[in-house]
Design a protein around this motif. Structure first.
Motif, mmCIF file in Angstrom:
data_model
loop_
_atom_site.group_PDB
_atom_site.id
_atom_site.type_symbol
_atom_site.label_atom_id
_atom_site.label_comp_id
_atom_site.label_asym_id
_atom_site.label_seq_id
_atom_site.Cartn_x
_atom_site.Cartn_y
_atom_site.Cartn_z
ATOM 1 N N TYR A 69 0.840 -1.197 0.000
ATOM 2 C CA TYR A 69 0.000 0.000 0.000
ATOM 3 C C TYR A 69 0.879 1.252 0.000
ATOM 4 O O TYR A 69 0.663 2.182 -0.773
ATOM 5 C CB TYR A 69 -0.920 -0.007 1.222
ATOM 6 N N ASP A 70 1.859 1.265 0.912
ATOM 7 C CA ASP A 70 2.757 2.430 1.004
ATOM 8 C C ASP A 70 4.100 2.013 1.595
ATOM 9 O O ASP A 70 4.415 0.820 1.627
ATOM 10 C CB ASP A 70 2.100 3.576 1.797
ATOM 11 N N LEU A 71 4.847 2.970 2.112
ATOM 12 C CA LEU A 71 6.208 2.659 2.570
ATOM 13 C C LEU A 71 6.261 2.005 3.958
ATOM 14 O O LEU A 71 7.293 1.459 4.343
ATOM 15 C CB LEU A 71 7.053 3.937 2.604
ATOM 16 N N LYS A 72 5.135 2.061 4.685
ATOM 17 C CA LYS A 72 5.174 1.599 6.077
ATOM 18 C C LYS A 72 5.645 0.142 6.194
ATOM 19 O O LYS A 72 6.642 -0.145 6.848
ATOM 20 C CB LYS A 72 3.793 1.777 6.704
ATOM 21 N N LEU A 73 4.928 -0.759 5.528
ATOM 22 C CA LEU A 73 5.338 -2.179 5.572
ATOM 23 C C LEU A 73 6.619 -2.410 4.777
ATOM 24 O O LEU A 73 7.451 -3.222 5.152
ATOM 25 C CB LEU A 73 4.245 -3.069 4.978
ATOM 26 N N VAL A 125 8.972 -16.465 -2.560
ATOM 27 C CA VAL A 125 8.779 -15.239 -3.344
ATOM 28 C C VAL A 125 10.066 -14.850 -4.067
ATOM 29 O O VAL A 125 10.055 -14.441 -5.223
ATOM 30 C CB VAL A 125 8.312 -14.087 -2.421
ATOM 31 N N THR A 126 11.193 -14.974 -3.366
ATOM 32 C CA THR A 126 12.459 -14.446 -3.878
ATOM 33 C C THR A 126 13.352 -15.536 -4.453
ATOM 34 O O THR A 126 14.460 -15.243 -4.888
ATOM 35 C CB THR A 126 13.237 -13.788 -2.722
ATOM 36 N N ASN A 127 12.893 -16.773 -4.388
ATOM 37 C CA ASN A 127 13.760 -17.890 -4.744
ATOM 38 C C ASN A 127 15.059 -17.804 -3.939
ATOM 39 O O ASN A 127 16.150 -17.964 -4.466
ATOM 40 C CB ASN A 127 14.023 -17.907 -6.254
ATOM 41 N N LYS A 128 14.886 -17.492 -2.666
ATOM 42 C CA LYS A 128 15.970 -17.437 -1.658
ATOM 43 C C LYS A 128 17.027 -16.375 -1.958
ATOM 44 O O LYS A 128 18.119 -16.412 -1.402
ATOM 45 C CB LYS A 128 16.641 -18.811 -1.505
ATOM 46 N N LYS A 129 16.714 -15.430 -2.838
ATOM 47 C CA LYS A 129 17.690 -14.376 -3.117
ATOM 48 C C LYS A 129 17.564 -13.252 -2.097
ATOM 49 O O LYS A 129 16.582 -13.186 -1.356
ATOM 50 C CB LYS A 129 17.433 -13.805 -4.514
ATOM 51 N N ASN A 130 18.570 -12.338 -2.105
ATOM 52 C CA ASN A 130 18.489 -11.237 -1.140
ATOM 53 C C ASN A 130 17.993 -9.943 -1.787
ATOM 54 O O ASN A 130 18.277 -8.852 -1.331
ATOM 55 C CB ASN A 130 19.831 -11.038 -0.430
ATOM 56 N N THR A 131 17.264 -10.077 -2.903
ATOM 57 C CA THR A 131 16.637 -8.911 -3.525
ATOM 58 C C THR A 131 15.135 -9.161 -3.630
ATOM 59 O O THR A 131 14.688 -10.308 -3.637
ATOM 60 C CB THR A 131 17.183 -8.666 -4.939
ATOM 61 N N LEU A 132 14.377 -8.056 -3.717
ATOM 62 C CA LEU A 132 12.913 -8.186 -3.801
ATOM 63 C C LEU A 132 12.368 -7.193 -4.818
ATOM 64 O O LEU A 132 12.770 -6.030 -4.841
ATOM 65 C CB LEU A 132 12.295 -7.912 -2.415
ATOM 66 N N ALA A 133 11.451 -7.661 -5.653
ATOM 67 C CA ALA A 133 10.743 -6.773 -6.587
ATOM 68 C C ALA A 133 9.480 -6.277 -5.883
ATOM 69 O O ALA A 133 8.708 -7.081 -5.365
ATOM 70 C CB ALA A 133 10.385 -7.536 -7.863
ATOM 71 N N VAL A 134 9.296 -4.944 -5.843
ATOM 72 C CA VAL A 134 8.130 -4.382 -5.129
ATOM 73 C C VAL A 134 7.380 -3.397 -6.017
ATOM 74 O O VAL A 134 7.960 -2.758 -6.880
ATOM 75 C CB VAL A 134 8.557 -3.663 -3.820
ATOM 76 N N ARG A 135 6.061 -3.316 -5.781
ATOM 77 C CA ARG A 135 5.240 -2.386 -6.559
ATOM 78 C C ARG A 135 4.104 -1.847 -5.696
ATOM 79 O O ARG A 135 3.682 -2.508 -4.743
ATOM 80 C CB ARG A 135 4.678 -3.093 -7.796
ATOM 81 N N PHE A 136 3.614 -0.682 -6.092
ATOM 82 C CA PHE A 136 2.508 -0.020 -5.399
ATOM 83 C C PHE A 136 1.423 0.219 -6.442
ATOM 84 O O PHE A 136 1.453 1.244 -7.130
ATOM 85 C CB PHE A 136 2.980 1.310 -4.780
ATOM 86 N N PRO A 137 0.492 -0.720 -6.598
ATOM 87 C CA PRO A 137 -0.499 -0.580 -7.662
ATOM 88 C C PRO A 137 -1.469 0.560 -7.368
ATOM 89 O O PRO A 137 -1.737 0.865 -6.202
ATOM 90 C CB PRO A 137 -1.214 -1.930 -7.653
ATOM 91 N N SER A 138 -1.990 1.194 -8.419
ATOM 92 C CA SER A 138 -2.848 2.365 -8.193
ATOM 93 C C SER A 138 -4.334 2.047 -8.283
ATOM 94 O O SER A 138 -5.158 2.905 -7.968
ATOM 95 C CB SER A 138 -2.501 3.467 -9.202
#
Ligand code: AMP
Ligand code: MG
Length: 310
Positions: free
Chosen positions: A61-65, A104-117
């Motif tokens: 939703y936003d930056l909080k989580l 979700v990450t296939n155990k990687k240390n990066t994450l793809a994130v999005r904030f849908p409108s």
């Protein structure tokens, strides 16, 4: 009826029970599940027949989580301020204590994130205390869905709920930008590369070879599972012909992506048109040349991947 739960309440109920639901977004419809739950996210891969190696985008939703899950940086904040909520996904560093499921990450240390409108999905995200992992709501490698009906066509009764948010306004997936080191575009999409470059005053390149590809996953993607030829001047008699520019001749095999040669409108109509062609049982599709910039480049990228189906 007094006891009838609103659709949002139903959605929360299913998600809390680790189920997947269809959610509308401005790009394409998503298959959403609790990103903190390994049980829920495993169901996404199973339903989509998606290779486990292919990581998911997580919707906030936003930056909080988000701040609990990822380290943020200046490029991210700058882009977030201008384009989010909206059709852009960011690759960030995952925080060590994050609750994001390893599926979700296939155990990687990066994450793809999005904030849908999309307002329905924003309303849902606001009420949840976890983010939603949500890839496009289609069987892997097939055409992405841009309406509730498309999602129904993909999964039938295998999912219990699809929230109806009308047809997706953008109609193609989000732009993915890797912000871990020097910014790099991994997937062209809803925000044009040229626009991002102008705004960041950078020359961010598109490098689709750096997107995570899973072994065993062929090149075919976004495909109607019909042969498709690109840069065609004139189609054959029984072929569906996808066009951008108006032709004098009227032919029932012609499918216009846009009324007035508008590439953004054309991108929006792309998947809808491919589904229409599929329903009419064409055995072959021809596409006229489409200028390779802005949304034209996005359309060409999707059609090129669809054309690997032989
Ligand atoms: P979809 O779920 O169909 O919208 O596709 C999401 C795309 O994002 C896939 O091509 C993934 O490989 C890519 N992706 C997701 N997470 C990451 C990540 N951490 N690094 C690079 N690419 C990613
Ligand atoms: Mg997809």
């Amino acid at each position: 009826m007094k006891n009838k739960l609103s659709n949002i309440k139903k959605a929360i109920k299913y998600l809390n029970k680790n189920q997947c639901i269809g959610i509308p977004t401005e790009t394409v419809y998503g298959l959403g599940a609790n990103a903190y739950s390994s049980v829920a996210t495993a169901k996404i891969f199973k339903l989509k027949k998606r290779p486990k190696k292919n990581p998911l985008i997580v919707h906030y939703y936003d930056l909080k989580l988000l701040k609990k899950d990822c380290n943020i940086n200046n490029h991210f904040l700058k882009l977030y301020k201008k384009y989010s909520p909206g059709p852009i996904s960011y690759i960030l560093k995952l925080k060590q204590g994050s609750l994001i499921s390893k599926n979700v990450t296939n155990k990687k240390n990066t994450l793809a994130v999005r904030f849908p409108s999309h307002p329905i999905t924003r309303n849902l995200l606001k009420k949840l205390d976890y983010p939603l992992a949500a890839p496009s709501a289609n069987i892997s490698t097939k055409i992405s869905p841009v309406s509730k009906k498309d999602v129904q066509d993909e999964f039938g009764k295998k999912i219990s709920l699809i929230l109806d948010g009308g047809s997706s306004k953008i109609g193609v997936e989000s732009t993915i930008i890797n912000l871990i080191n020097k910014p790099q575009i991994l997937r062209l999409g809803g925000i044009a590369k040229e626009e991002i470059n102008q705004y960041l005053k950078l020359n961010v390149k598109f490098n689709n070879r750096s997107i995570i590809k899973s072994p065993g996953q062929g090149k075919t993607h976004y495909s109607p599972y019909i042969k498709l030829r690109l840069n065609v001047k004139n189609a054959n008699k029984n072929e569906a012909f996808i066009l951008i520019k108006k032709r004098k001749k009227i032919n029932k095999n012609y499918f216009y992506l846009s009324k007035k040669n508008n590439l953004k409108e054309a991108a929006k109509n792309l998947y809808k048109t491919l589904r229409k062609i599929k329903k009419r049982n064409f055995k072959s599709i021809a596409v006229e040349r489409i200028v390779n910039k802005g949304f034209g480049e996005v359309i060409n990228d999707r059609l090129k991947k669809a054309s690997y189906f032989k």
